[in-house]
Design an enzyme around this catalytic site. Structure first.
Site, short mmCIF file in Angstrom:
data_model
loop_
_atom_site.label_atom_id
_atom_site.label_comp_id
_atom_site.label_asym_id
_atom_site.label_seq_id
_atom_site.Cartn_x
_atom_site.Cartn_y
_atom_site.Cartn_z
N GLY A 48 -0.35 -6.76 3.72
CA GLY A 48 -1.81 -6.83 3.65
C GLY A 48 -2.07 -6.71 2.18
O GLY A 48 -1.19 -6.34 1.43
N CYS A 49 -3.25 -7.02 1.73
CA CYS A 49 -3.43 -7.07 0.30
C CYS A 49 -3.47 -5.67 -0.32
O CYS A 49 -2.85 -5.39 -1.32
CB CYS A 49 -4.70 -7.82 -0.05
SG CYS A 49 -4.82 -8.19 -1.80
N GLN A 50 -4.20 -4.75 0.30
CA GLN A 50 -4.41 -3.45 -0.35
C GLN A 50 -3.64 -2.32 0.29
O GLN A 50 -3.03 -1.53 -0.40
CB GLN A 50 -5.91 -3.12 -0.32
CG GLN A 50 -6.71 -4.04 -1.18
CD GLN A 50 -8.12 -3.51 -1.39
OE1 GLN A 50 -8.40 -2.35 -1.16
NE2 GLN A 50 -9.00 -4.37 -1.83
#
Ligand SMILES: Cc1ncc(COP(=O)(O)O)c(C=O)c1O
Lengths: 413, 140
Positions: free
Chosen positions: B50-52
């Site tokens: 996931g990005c964060q």
């Protein structure tokens, strides 16, 4: 004393009235917009200009003989005319209109690289660069067999100027650094950086994406070779940006892209290129954004960059002080010279969690690595929560942020 | 209970919360209560990008059922992950692969499933179904 007198004229409530979006609600709460580093909101002067463009002017630029085309062309060139004194460039044709900061950097890396960078050469960047000011240089180094050197920072987020001096040498072909760090808020000593680079015979590109909207810039006083920024971060439209380059470099470098507008004569045997600035502006530009950027420049100049800087400096100091009242809150980036950005972490809580709670409270901040992964790596953190300030922000916004972070701390503890 | 029965139950549970805060406090609680994943699975191999926030997911196959364990470095994401596990863990590969997860929308957490949301939840759901499909294929 005079400073305070000037500041009294900075009427933030009046400024807020120019930004229609600031009255809207988010998740049922009044919007508190503190994600200005990502993009700023637009004043009605800019919004009205966009409507005006499509209702009165729409036409392609620099080509038609017809009336509207002439009007659109004139309006487009007004922007260039206003940008020249805005950054005090010597010539209007040193202002190249691009899509934004990223395109400006890619343009210089590509065109300057083709003309000047060979195997064994070196490019210097810093540890706090945005990916936009890392990757184009990495790509260039890979292509040319050159080396990328990275100037480290101290724990406060300040450049190690000793290491910088040591990195400069006669193989250095470019120094590309940010003026203001988007993740930490550090304002770099760019005058000194430029002097030293020039002493070593290297030109300097400044990434001013987080600077032009916060402090006055004079490219001639700085003697900077290239300076890039984005319209959307300075209260202007998206899809337009500026590359300033000294005439001598822009003349010497080959064009970036081929196409319409950038040519003088095209024949299958040989094409001659148009003069500056058009040599670097192939294809139909973002006309609407180009024209309306002038209104953002006007807006900044009317508000006054010195007054804006002082207002924002006070807010930043206030934000820093108030946030530190929260137990276990730690500010990332504590440079002596800072502008507009406060990045922080709350104990061991993931920045994403804090961002979600703040969002529910109508508070817009950015969380994550802010496109500066190597910098986050340097601090050994997954990212930060970043509040970034613009001229329309108030102490009430900061109070809302602090209350929101306190709420998040309670919920997430 | 079937996957849909569990979804219905969750929708009922969430109907009791009258504001976002209560809902998120519950999510955070779920995140805290999620059984720990075995440390050997907290590696890049089990990481869902996931990005964060990071999400680690592991699937085990026991007596025809898929058992999921997972973790995340963000507690709200972990709460969402816990919800997914409540719904999907303990069912057959076919049931998981064919499931339609409508509860997220109905409990008012749709925003977390948006493909542009940087929390990796959507990728997690995809990965859970992929595991199920792979096990289904192996079982044939
Ligand atoms: C310091 C810095 N450089 C470059 C950029 C890239 O700007 P743009 O996406 O407008 O090209 C940003 C924007 O986030 C920035 O903050």
């Amino acid at each position: 004393m005079e400073q305070t007198a000037v500041l009294e004229h900075f009427d933030v409530e009046k400024i807020r009235q120019d930004f229609p979006i600031l009255t809207r609600k988010v998740n049922g709460k009044p919007l508190v917009y503190l994600d200005n580093g990502a993009t700023t909101q637009k004043p009605k002067q800019v919004i009205d200009a966009i409507v005006e463009y499509y209702t009165q002017l729409n036409s392609n630029v620099h080509r038609g003989v017809h009336y509207l085309s002439q009007l659109a062309t004139d309006a487009f060139e007004v922007t260039r005319r206003k940008l020249r004194p805005f950054i005090n460039a010597a010539h209007e044709h040193e202002i190249i209109l691009t899509k934004g900061t990223t395109e400006g950097i890619n343009l210089v890396a590509s065109c300057y690289g083709k003309a000047y960078v060979k195997a064994g050469d070196e490019i210097i960047i810093s540890a706090m660069e945005h990916h936009s000011n890392i990757v184009p240089w990495q790509m260039l180094c890979e292509e040319r067999g050159a080396t990328l050197r990275v100037v480290p920072i101290n724990d406060a987020g300040e450049l190690d100027m000793e290491a910088y001096r040591a990195a400069l040498n006669d193989r250095t072909k470019m120094v590309a650094v940010t003026y203001v760090s988007n993740a930490l808020g550090t304002v770099n000593p760019v005058g000194e950086i430029i002097r030293q680079a020039h002493a070593a015979g290297a030109p300097v590109l400044l990434d001013a994406a987080q600077a032009v909207q916060h402090l006055p810039i004079d490219v001639q006083a700085l003697d900077v070779d290239f300076l890039v920024f984005s319209g959307h971060k300075m209260y202007g439209p998206t899809g337009i940006g500026v590359l300033y380059g000294k005439e001598k470099w822009l003349d010497a470098m080959p064009p970036y892209q081929g196409g319409g507008e950038m040519i003088k004569d095209v024949a299958f045997e040989k094409t001659t290129y148009n003069e500056l600035p058009f040599k670097y502006e192939a294809g139909t530009p973002n006309i609407e954004a180009g024209i309306c950027l002038a209104h953002a420049v006007d807006y900044l100049e009317t508000a006054g960059l010195n007054r804006i800087a002082q207002h924002e400096r006070e807010l930043l100091a206030y934000a820093g002080g108030r946030l530190l009242e929260i137990p276990e809150l730690r500010i990332i980036g504590t440079a002596q010279e800072k502008s507009s950005v406060v990045s922080f972490l709350l104990g061991g809580i993931h920045p994403y969690d804090v961002g979600v709670i703040l969002d529910k409270l109508g508070i817009a901040v950015r969380t994550g690595h802010h496109c500066t992964q190597p910098l986050m790596e340097r601090y050994g953190i997954p990212g930060t929560v970043r509040a970034s300030i613009a001229m329309y922000n108030t102490k009430e916004d900061i109070d809302a942020l602090v209350a929101g972070v306190q709420k998040a701390a309670e919920m997430l503890a | 209970m079937t996957i849909n029965e569990i979804q219905e139950e969750l929708i009922e549970d969430f109907a009791f919360f009258d504001d976002w805060m209560a809902k998120y406090e519950y999510l955070i609680q779920l995140g805290k209560e999620l059984p720990l994943i075995d440390d050997q699975y907290k590696t890049d191999e089990y990481l869902i990008k996931g990005c964060q926030s990071k999400v680690w997911l592991h699937a085990d196959h026991q007596r025809g059922k898929v058992l999921f364990t997972a973790d995340s470095d963000a507690i709200i994401t972990k709460g969402l992950v816990a919800l997914m596990i409540k719904v999907l863990s303990g069912h057959s590969p076919a049931e998981i692969a064919d499931s339609e997860l409508y509860f997220i929308d109905q409990i008012g957490l749709k925003e977390h499933l948006s493909p542009t949301r940087a929390n990796g939840l959507l990728s997690m759901v995809k990965q859970m179904k992929l595991y199920a499909l792979a096990l289904q294929a192996k079982g044939r």
